[in-house]
Design a protein around this motif. Structure first.
Motif, PDB file in Angstrom:
ATOM      1  N   CYS A   1       0.812  -1.223   0.000  1.00 52.42           N
ATOM      2  CA  CYS A   1       0.000   0.000   0.000  1.00 52.42           C
ATOM      3  C   CYS A   1       0.839   1.264   0.000  1.00 52.42           C
ATOM      4  CB  CYS A   1      -0.937   0.003   1.203  1.00 52.42           C
ATOM      5  SG  CYS A   1      -2.144  -1.336   1.214  1.00 52.42           S
ATOM      6  N   SER A   2       1.917   1.300   0.770  1.00 51.79           N
ATOM      7  CA  SER A   2       2.702   2.526   0.893  1.00 51.79           C
ATOM      8  C   SER A   2       3.641   2.750  -0.290  1.00 51.79           C
ATOM      9  CB  SER A   2       3.513   2.511   2.200  1.00 51.79           C
ATOM     10  OG  SER A   2       4.291   1.325   2.303  1.00 51.79           O
ATOM     11  N   THR A   3       3.760   1.768  -1.192  1.00 56.44           N
ATOM     12  CA  THR A   3       4.619   1.933  -2.371  1.00 56.44           C
ATOM     13  C   THR A   3       3.804   1.965  -3.662  1.00 56.44           C
ATOM     14  OG1 THR A   3       4.991  -0.473  -2.343  1.00 56.44           O
ATOM     15  CG2 THR A   3       6.669   0.920  -1.328  1.00 56.44           C
ATOM     16  N   VAL A   4       2.963   0.959  -3.890  1.00 49.99           N
ATOM     17  CA  VAL A   4       2.126   0.920  -5.095  1.00 49.99           C
ATOM     18  C   VAL A   4       0.957   1.893  -4.972  1.00 49.99           C
ATOM     19  CG1 VAL A   4       0.703  -0.542  -6.579  1.00 49.99           C
ATOM     20  CG2 VAL A   4       2.777  -1.477  -5.537  1.00 49.99           C
ATOM     21  N   ARG A   5       0.362   1.940  -3.779  1.00 50.58           N
ATOM     22  CA  ARG A   5      -0.787   2.803  -3.468  1.00 50.58           C
ATOM     23  C   ARG A   5      -2.021   2.422  -4.292  1.00 50.58           C
ATOM     24  NH1 ARG A   5       1.883   8.608  -1.652  1.00 50.58           N
ATOM     25  NH2 ARG A   5       3.700   7.647  -0.653  1.00 50.58           N
ATOM     26  N   TRP A   6      -3.068   3.231  -4.166  1.00 50.47           N
ATOM     27  CA  TRP A   6      -4.364   2.921  -4.768  1.00 50.47           C
ATOM     28  C   TRP A   6      -4.749   3.964  -5.812  1.00 50.47           C
ATOM     29  CZ3 TRP A   6      -7.379  -1.354  -3.287  1.00 50.47           C
ATOM     30  CH2 TRP A   6      -6.866  -2.088  -2.218  1.00 50.47           C
ATOM     31  N   ASN A   7      -5.764   3.591  -6.612  1.00 49.94           N
ATOM     32  CA  ASN A   7      -6.320   4.495  -7.626  1.00 49.94           C
ATOM     33  C   ASN A   7      -5.238   5.043  -8.552  1.00 49.94           C
ATOM     34  OD1 ASN A   7      -8.946   4.239  -6.512  1.00 49.94           O
ATOM     35  ND2 ASN A   7      -8.457   5.789  -4.975  1.00 49.94           N
ATOM     36  N   GLY A   8      -4.464   4.102  -9.107  1.00 50.41           N
ATOM     37  CA  GLY A   8      -3.414   4.495 -10.029  1.00 50.41           C
ATOM     38  C   GLY A   8      -2.237   5.169  -9.346  1.00 50.41           C
ATOM     39  N   GLY A   9      -1.991   4.822  -8.076  1.00 53.87           N
ATOM     40  CA  GLY A   9      -0.865   5.384  -7.343  1.00 53.87           C
ATOM     41  C   GLY A   9      -1.141   6.724  -6.713  1.00 53.87           C
ATOM     42  N   VAL A  10      -2.413   7.126  -6.624  1.00 55.78           N
ATOM     43  CA  VAL A  10      -2.759   8.451  -6.098  1.00 55.78           C
ATOM     44  C   VAL A  10      -2.573   8.539  -4.587  1.00 55.78           C
ATOM     45  CG1 VAL A  10      -4.636  10.117  -5.754  1.00 55.78           C
ATOM     46  CG2 VAL A  10      -4.360   8.976  -7.962  1.00 55.78           C
ATOM     47  N   SER A  11      -3.074   7.538  -3.845  1.00 57.86           N
ATOM     48  CA  SER A  11      -3.063   7.652  -2.393  1.00 57.86           C
ATOM     49  C   SER A  11      -3.232   6.275  -1.766  1.00 57.86           C
ATOM     50  CB  SER A  11      -4.191   8.588  -1.930  1.00 57.86           C
ATOM     51  OG  SER A  11      -4.159   8.777  -0.529  1.00 57.86           O
ATOM     52  N   PHE A  12      -3.238   6.230  -0.425  1.00 62.34           N
ATOM     53  CA  PHE A  12      -3.568   5.017   0.333  1.00 62.34           C
ATOM     54  C   PHE A  12      -4.112   5.464   1.683  1.00 62.34           C
ATOM     55  CE2 PHE A  12       0.590   6.070   1.781  1.00 62.34           C
ATOM     56  CZ  PHE A  12       0.891   5.365   2.954  1.00 62.34           C
ATOM     57  N   PRO A  13      -4.743   4.578   2.459  1.00 65.72           N
ATOM     58  CA  PRO A  13      -5.463   5.022   3.658  1.00 65.72           C
ATOM     59  C   PRO A  13      -4.683   5.947   4.589  1.00 65.72           C
ATOM     60  CG  PRO A  13      -6.016   2.759   3.210  1.00 65.72           C
ATOM     61  CD  PRO A  13      -4.954   3.137   2.209  1.00 65.72           C
ATOM     62  N   ILE A  14      -3.411   5.626   4.862  1.00 68.25           N
ATOM     63  CA  ILE A  14      -2.633   6.453   5.782  1.00 68.25           C
ATOM     64  C   ILE A  14      -2.445   7.855   5.228  1.00 68.25           C
ATOM     65  CG2 ILE A  14      -0.361   6.710   6.851  1.00 68.25           C
ATOM     66  CD1 ILE A  14      -0.242   3.670   7.083  1.00 68.25           C
ATOM     67  N   GLN A  15      -2.259   7.957   3.924  1.00 65.49           N
ATOM     68  CA  GLN A  15      -2.114   9.271   3.290  1.00 65.49           C
ATOM     69  C   GLN A  15      -3.413  10.060   3.363  1.00 65.49           C
ATOM     70  OE1 GLN A  15      -0.256   9.112  -0.562  1.00 65.49           O
ATOM     71  NE2 GLN A  15      -0.845  11.179  -1.119  1.00 65.49           N
ATOM     72  N   SER A  16      -4.531   9.340   3.448  1.00 67.93           N
ATOM     73  CA  SER A  16      -5.838   9.997   3.544  1.00 67.93           C
ATOM     74  C   SER A  16      -6.186  10.369   4.976  1.00 67.93           C
ATOM     75  CB  SER A  16      -6.924   9.072   2.974  1.00 67.93           C
ATOM     76  OG  SER A  16      -6.666   8.799   1.611  1.00 67.93           O
ATOM     77  N   GLY A  17      -5.310  10.008   5.935  1.00 65.20           N
ATOM     78  CA  GLY A  17      -5.526  10.420   7.312  1.00 65.20           C
ATOM     79  C   GLY A  17      -6.083   9.354   8.228  1.00 65.20           C
ATOM     80  N   HIS A  18      -6.166   8.122   7.745  1.00 67.69           N
ATOM     81  CA  HIS A  18      -6.685   7.032   8.574  1.00 67.69           C
ATOM     82  C   HIS A  18      -5.623   5.945   8.701  1.00 67.69           C
ATOM     83  CE1 HIS A  18      -9.196   3.713  10.018  1.00 67.69           C
ATOM     84  NE2 HIS A  18     -10.150   4.607  10.258  1.00 67.69           N
TER      85      HIS A  18
END
Length: 371
Positions: free
Chosen positions: A276-293
């Motif tokens: 999650c912290s390298t590939v991330r989600w939604n085409g590499g846009v973000s992941f839960p921790i980056q969204s504040g959770h």
């Protein structure tokens, strides 16, 4: 979905895709898989020469979130994977056929591509009441699963439901929902956990099998090392705050606004293995921790039974650079103060001693006169 004997390259060329776009696609795919400089050429050679791999995609107890994730892959694009790279012969969620027509495809694929097709499984089979808690095509899902796995090249367990059991297998598990590898024991099972898994992780696993004709290297739990060899914590952009002892104490406090570490809010990043912290989600846009959770550890075994998402799984002693610096600074300052006081005291004592040793000149004069 087209003849399985066609290669990926033949299909995309027929669709009007240029050689340049094909090479770019191979480069992006090699990068997402973490392959070396020769990776792109190996992928290109395989996709030009090897026939498309037949894939049977079955659904047990699940919510279809893995399929929802898969069809949103950006690298490679899911349309390239589904319509070109593989021959998706059966998927009751995506296919147009239904009923007896759909069931006939299973038997046809099993006979025509015996030992050559990949069985992708989303969800898990319930074993209680002879499997009657999940009926698929008029039969218990567990029966169809065993039957199709018998002649498969390999089995891919999509998501935490298939890999670990997930919420269906959470206590008290009345249906006896069971992970795939506990039911299929005579075939290699690739676990791709997550609730759901990252889209690029799913398509990356399929691409690897097609390219190299073998399974990716797995860890001791059966997960592809290329995506599950590191903890989210190790690559998290908030890691410096953890090391510095800077934590969010309450939601929406000043530390949260500054992007401090979410460990004290229950983040499971230090105990979760995923990309999650390298590939991330939604085409590499973000992941839960980056969204504040904080991470909820959804790719780990039994995460539903390990307490609240907002409680720490374990106590980890962070470095606490900032806090330690303050303590060390105060200690040093105190030590300096004590040293200064001690030095002053010693100096005073020495001065007093010297005064006692030096003769009083006035007394000497008076004594001399009287003599």
């Amino acid at each position: 979905m087209g003849a399985a004997t066609e290669t990926f390259y033949e299909v995309i060329r027929r669709q009007g895709i240029t050689r340049r776009s094909f090479i770019k696609f191979c480069s992006l795919t090699a990068t997402s898989l973490g392959l070396g400089s020769m990776g792109a050429s190996q992928i290109a050679q395989a996709l030009e020469s090897k026939p498309r791999v037949p894939v049977i995609w079955m659904h047990g107890l699940e919510c279809t979130c893995c399929s929802e994730s898969f069809i949103r892959s950006a690298h490679p694009l899911v349309k390239d994977v589904v319509l070109s790279m593989i021959s998706l012969d059966y998927d009751d969620t995506l296919m147009a056929a239904a009923g007896h027509q759909a069931e006939a495809i299973l038997e046809e694929t099993r006979k025509k591509h015996k030992g050559q097709y990949v069985l992708a499984v989303e969800g898990n089979p319930p074993l209680n009441e002879d499997g009657m808690f999940c009926i698929d095509g008029g039969r218990p899902f567990v029966e169809k699963l065993k039957e199709m796995a018998e002649d498969a090249m390999a089995v891919v367990a999509w998501g935490s439901c298939a890999s670990w059991g997930c919420v269906q297998a959470a206590k008290p598990n009345p249906t006896q929902a069971t992970p795939i590898d506990k039911v299929i024991r005579n075939k290699p099972v690739i676990k791709v956990p997550g609730c759901p898994p990252i889209a690029e992780v799913m398509t990356g696993v399929i691409t690897y099998i097609i390219t190299f004709g073998k399974l990716p290297e797995l860890d001791r739990q059966g997960r592809p090392k290329m995506f599950y060899s590191q903890r989210i914590h190790d690559k998290c952009y908030r890691r410096p705050h953890f090391d510095a002892g800077q934590f969010v104490e309450e939601w929406d406090d000043d530390a949260a606004r500054k992007g401090y570490c979410l460990y004290k809010m229950g983040c499971k990043g230090p105990t979760t293995y995923n990309a999650c912290s390298t590939v991330r989600w939604n085409g590499g846009v973000s992941f839960p921790i980056q969204s504040g959770h904080g991470c909820i550890g959804c790719s780990e075994d039994g995460f539903w039974d390990k307490g609240s998402f907002y409680e720490r799984l374990t106590t980890i002693q962070q470095f606490g650079i900032e806090a330690n610096a303050d303590k060390i600074g105060a200690t040093v300052a105190g030590a300096v103060g004590v040293a200064i006081a001690a030095h002053a005291a010693v100096t005073t004592v020495r001065n007093l001693s010297r005064r006692k040793e030096v003769p009083d000149s006035s007394n000497d004069k008076s004594n001399g006169k009287s003599a």
